[in-house]
Design a protein around this motif. Sequence first.
Motif, mmCIF file in Angstrom:
data_model
loop_
_atom_site.group_PDB
_atom_site.id
_atom_site.type_symbol
_atom_site.label_atom_id
_atom_site.label_comp_id
_atom_site.label_asym_id
_atom_site.label_seq_id
_atom_site.Cartn_x
_atom_site.Cartn_y
_atom_site.Cartn_z
ATOM 1 N N PHE A 194 0.883 -1.176 0.000
ATOM 2 C CA PHE A 194 0.000 0.000 0.000
ATOM 3 C C PHE A 194 0.914 1.217 0.000
ATOM 4 O O PHE A 194 1.739 1.379 0.893
ATOM 5 C CB PHE A 194 -0.868 -0.025 1.260
ATOM 6 C CG PHE A 194 -1.877 1.097 1.336
ATOM 7 C CD1 PHE A 194 -3.019 1.071 0.559
ATOM 8 C CD2 PHE A 194 -1.684 2.165 2.195
ATOM 9 C CE1 PHE A 194 -3.966 2.097 0.641
ATOM 10 C CE2 PHE A 194 -2.616 3.186 2.285
ATOM 11 C CZ PHE A 194 -3.746 3.147 1.501
ATOM 12 N N LEU A 195 0.788 2.069 -1.015
ATOM 13 C CA LEU A 195 1.721 3.171 -1.199
ATOM 14 C C LEU A 195 1.001 4.520 -1.184
ATOM 15 O O LEU A 195 0.004 4.708 -1.881
ATOM 16 C CB LEU A 195 2.481 3.010 -2.522
ATOM 17 C CG LEU A 195 3.485 4.103 -2.885
ATOM 18 C CD1 LEU A 195 4.667 4.086 -1.918
ATOM 19 C CD2 LEU A 195 3.969 3.946 -4.318
ATOM 20 N N ILE A 196 1.535 5.445 -0.403
ATOM 21 C CA ILE A 196 1.034 6.821 -0.371
ATOM 22 C C ILE A 196 2.141 7.737 -0.866
ATOM 23 O O ILE A 196 3.273 7.681 -0.362
ATOM 24 C CB ILE A 196 0.613 7.235 1.045
ATOM 25 C CG1 ILE A 196 -0.529 6.345 1.553
ATOM 26 C CG2 ILE A 196 0.184 8.705 1.084
ATOM 27 C CD1 ILE A 196 -0.885 6.573 3.002
ATOM 28 N N VAL A 197 1.841 8.563 -1.834
ATOM 29 C CA VAL A 197 2.802 9.539 -2.355
ATOM 30 C C VAL A 197 2.338 10.923 -1.943
ATOM 31 O O VAL A 197 1.221 11.338 -2.247
ATOM 32 C CB VAL A 197 2.907 9.460 -3.900
ATOM 33 C CG1 VAL A 197 3.939 10.453 -4.410
ATOM 34 C CG2 VAL A 197 3.250 8.045 -4.347
ATOM 35 N N LYS A 198 3.193 11.638 -1.233
ATOM 36 C CA LYS A 198 2.850 12.970 -0.717
ATOM 37 C C LYS A 198 3.781 13.988 -1.348
ATOM 38 O O LYS A 198 4.971 14.013 -1.086
ATOM 39 C CB LYS A 198 2.986 12.990 0.803
ATOM 40 C CG LYS A 198 2.708 14.325 1.449
ATOM 41 C CD LYS A 198 1.260 14.743 1.347
ATOM 42 C CE LYS A 198 0.989 16.005 2.138
ATOM 43 N NZ LYS A 198 -0.384 16.492 1.960
ATOM 44 N N ASN A 199 3.209 14.844 -2.209
ATOM 45 C CA ASN A 199 3.974 15.915 -2.830
ATOM 46 C C ASN A 199 3.889 17.163 -1.972
ATOM 47 O O ASN A 199 2.819 17.502 -1.468
ATOM 48 C CB ASN A 199 3.433 16.219 -4.236
ATOM 49 C CG ASN A 199 3.632 15.047 -5.172
ATOM 50 O OD1 ASN A 199 4.726 14.801 -5.631
ATOM 51 N ND2 ASN A 199 2.573 14.307 -5.435
#
Length: 200
Positions: A194-199
Amino acid sequence: MTATAARATTSVMTDTTDDILTLLPARLKEARRAQGLSLEAVANLSGVSRSMVSQIERGESSPTIATLWNLTRALQVDFAGLLEASETVDRIDVLRARDVPVIDSKAAQCTIAILSPPEDVGGHEVYDISFAAGGALISQPHAPGTREQLTVLEGTVVLTSGTAEDRLSPGDTARYAADVSHAIAAPDGAARVFLIVKNS
């Protein structure tokens, strides 16, 4: 006007202004999502920078009247109506399993389910990634300040971020820089993360 009346009027005006500033970020975000527009699209349509639109939506910046006017025109919403109080409606937005967009990457030997809404691209992205044995998702550096958080749901993965490397097992969560070259690999067998990408 008496001093007491003046103070009361000032208090009401201040309360109203505070209410507007409290409502504004959520109203603008709701209007943007209703139009299916990304932050970048709103910036292009309104002439307001993407970073400023993002700051306003997060309540970190109060727009000038001119900026607000440009945003409401871009979002095709009524300037006055945007600031009017409205009844709160309880609501749950559901993305059914059958409707989840899925990318099947033959080269990386993985499938990527996109769980975040389209308008969050470039902001806060959420993915469910399943790897076949030997699969590897290799990524070039994202925008400066971008970070990722990965939780292993099944199997074992090897994670690299720049020169750092670690092996993760089910239940492990890693947080790392994604503005450098990074990769997720499943050398020992099938895996799911499960991957979360936070810019920033």
